[in-house]
Scaffold this motif. Structure first.
Motif, PDB file in Angstrom:
ATOM      1  N   UNK A  63       0.791  -1.068   0.119  1.00 51.67           N
ATOM      2  CA  UNK A  63      -0.015   0.152  -0.042  1.00 51.67           C
ATOM      3  C   UNK A  63       0.241   1.317  -0.436  1.00 51.67           C
ATOM      4  N   UNK A  64       1.337   1.747  -1.180  1.00 51.66           N
ATOM      5  CA  UNK A  64       2.031   3.065  -1.225  1.00 51.66           C
ATOM      6  C   UNK A  64       3.956   2.693  -1.470  1.00 51.66           C
ATOM      7  N   UNK A  65       3.850   3.345   0.110  1.00 50.26           N
ATOM      8  CA  UNK A  65       5.453   2.312  -0.063  1.00 50.26           C
ATOM      9  C   UNK A  65       5.574   1.767   1.282  1.00 50.26           C
ATOM     10  N   UNK A  66       4.146   0.896   2.063  1.00 49.98           N
ATOM     11  CA  UNK A  66       4.349   0.465   2.733  1.00 49.98           C
ATOM     12  C   UNK A  66       3.823  -1.255   2.275  1.00 49.98           C
ATOM     13  N   UNK A  67       5.020  -2.438   2.741  1.00 51.76           N
ATOM     14  CA  UNK A  67       4.113  -3.984   2.629  1.00 51.76           C
ATOM     15  C   UNK A  67       4.429  -4.397   3.940  1.00 51.76           C
TER      16      UNK A  67
END
Length: 139
Positions: A63-67
């Protein structure tokens, strides 16, 4: 970016945090999975221990720059010993959830493999953009 960075919750208002962390170390229900991250030049290799989970129990979301790596497992047994009650039962329900900052990763090329309780993610780095060089004419 300094590489893959796990998001850690730092609760300075809980004086028993370190005690709880040490006491529950090694319990599957602690909500924490051990993760190794290796920089292999053009990619990162993330290896996460998730023993006792089936690959269908594991969810990997970007999600966006979050894994986010999440897994949930529950065992339900109706078996009883000869007297009908358990003396000791060591199988429990458990879940893990862990998040990582993956800015600088090519999300379209992330690969995952799960074997013998180890989840391996291949996270290719984005190509560094070369600055465009251009000559300006003087008028």
């Amino acid at each position: 970016m300094f590489g893959l960075t796990p998001f850690e919750r730092n609760d300075i208002w809980n004086p028993f945090r370190d005690f709880e962390k040490d006491f529950f170390k090694g319990f599957g229900a602690s909500g924490h999975c051990r993760t190794d991250i290796k920089d292999e030049g053009d990619k990162y290799l993330l290896e996460c221990e998730m023993p006792g989970f089936d690959k269908n129990d594991i969810k990997i979301d970007i999600n966006g720059s979050t894994l986010s790596l999440c897994a949930e497992h529950s065992e339900k047994h109706d078996e009883k010993n000869s007297s009908g009650e358990y003396i000791r039962r060591e199988r429990t329900c458990g879940s893990y959830c862990r998040s990582f900052d993956i800015s600088g990763i090519d999300e379209s090329a992330v690969g995952a493999e799960y074997t013998n309780g180890i989840l391996k993610l291949t996270l290719p780095k984005k190509e560094k953009e070369q600055p465009l060089s251009k000559r300006i004419e003087i008028k």
